[in-house]
Design a protein around this motif. Structure first.
Motif, mmCIF file in Angstrom:
data_model
loop_
_atom_site.group_PDB
_atom_site.id
_atom_site.type_symbol
_atom_site.label_atom_id
_atom_site.label_comp_id
_atom_site.label_asym_id
_atom_site.label_seq_id
_atom_site.Cartn_x
_atom_site.Cartn_y
_atom_site.Cartn_z
ATOM 1 N N LEU A 1 62.088 -0.066 32.380
ATOM 2 C CA LEU A 1 62.773 -0.286 33.657
ATOM 3 C C LEU A 1 62.202 0.592 34.762
ATOM 4 O O LEU A 1 61.998 0.145 35.891
ATOM 5 N N VAL A 2 61.931 1.842 34.445
ATOM 6 C CA VAL A 2 61.394 2.758 35.460
ATOM 7 C C VAL A 2 59.971 2.356 35.840
ATOM 8 O O VAL A 2 59.635 2.313 37.032
ATOM 9 N N ARG B 1 54.987 2.756 44.338
ATOM 10 C CA ARG B 1 55.373 4.122 44.723
ATOM 11 C C ARG B 1 54.879 5.130 43.691
ATOM 12 O O ARG B 1 54.651 4.775 42.537
ATOM 13 N N PRO B 2 54.770 6.392 44.087
ATOM 14 C CA PRO B 2 54.503 7.425 43.084
ATOM 15 C C PRO B 2 55.659 7.485 42.082
ATOM 16 O O PRO B 2 56.800 7.190 42.421
ATOM 17 N N LEU B 3 55.351 7.855 40.869
ATOM 18 C CA LEU B 3 56.358 7.850 39.802
ATOM 19 C C LEU B 3 57.569 8.712 40.140
ATOM 20 O O LEU B 3 58.709 8.333 39.873
ATOM 21 N N ALA B 4 57.351 9.856 40.755
ATOM 22 C CA ALA B 4 58.453 10.761 41.081
ATOM 23 C C ALA B 4 59.380 10.195 42.157
ATOM 24 O O ALA B 4 60.497 10.674 42.325
ATOM 25 N N GLU B 5 58.942 9.170 42.874
ATOM 26 C CA GLU B 5 59.772 8.550 43.913
ATOM 27 C C GLU B 5 60.403 7.237 43.452
ATOM 28 O O GLU B 5 61.037 6.540 44.235
ATOM 29 N N THR B 6 60.229 6.909 42.194
ATOM 30 C CA THR B 6 60.782 5.676 41.633
ATOM 31 C C THR B 6 62.286 5.830 41.444
ATOM 32 O O THR B 6 62.750 6.862 40.952
ATOM 33 N N PHE C 1 63.372 13.918 39.608
ATOM 34 C CA PHE C 1 62.931 12.878 38.674
ATOM 35 C C PHE C 1 62.416 13.504 37.383
ATOM 36 O O PHE C 1 62.783 13.077 36.281
ATOM 37 N N TRP C 2 61.554 14.509 37.499
ATOM 38 C CA TRP C 2 60.943 15.112 36.314
ATOM 39 C C TRP C 2 61.954 15.920 35.522
ATOM 40 O O TRP C 2 61.927 15.917 34.282
#
Length: 140
Positions: free
Chosen positions: A25-26, A33-38, A110-111
């Motif tokens: 899903l992520v 988008r960058p992963l941290a902004e998902t 996010f992390w």
């Protein structure tokens, strides 16, 4: 197969499936988008919530089945349960320390959330694996 061993299998399976669904899903919700902004919070809450519901339902189901068969947990089941819980709790501690370190370095939320979730999944998985191994091979 003991009722507690069946519960351990169910917990391990639900942890793996739930986390796999979350990751899919992520990753599919990135949209460049960058992963941290998902956006991740909805998927995180839904997969954790459904995992909890699944665990409660399977626990009740296995408990009813055990009662109908006249089975009860004995000292061996309790000892194996404690052993598996100790193995699993180590990953909760690792996750807490890792999240604290990430927070000190002001890493994106996010992390931090994903490290905690991964460690909860690893806790359930390795705790269940330790219980299953103890049922199959005996206590170490």
């Amino acid at each position: 197969m003991a009722v507690e061993e069946k519960r351990a299998w169910a917990l391990a399976a639900s942890a793996l499936v739930g986390y796999a669904v979350y990751v899919v899903l992520v990753l599919t919700g990135r949209h460049g988008r960058p992963l941290a902004e998902t956006p991740y919070i909805g998927a995180l809450l839904w997969t954790i919530g459904l995992g909890i519901v699944f665990g409660v339902v399977t626990g009740i189901w296995f408990g009813i089945a055990a009662r109908n068969d006249g089975l009860q947990a004995d000292e061996r089941d309790r000892e194996i349960g404690r052993f598996g819980d100790h193995v699993g709790q180590s990953f909760v501690v690792i996750g807490g320390i890792s999240a604290m370190a990430l927070a000190m370095f002001e890493v994106a939320h996010f992390w931090i959330a994903n490290v905690l979730y991964l460690c909860f999944v690893l806790s359930a998985l390795f705790g269940s694996m330790a219980k299953i191994a103890a049922y199959r091979r005996g206590m170490p």
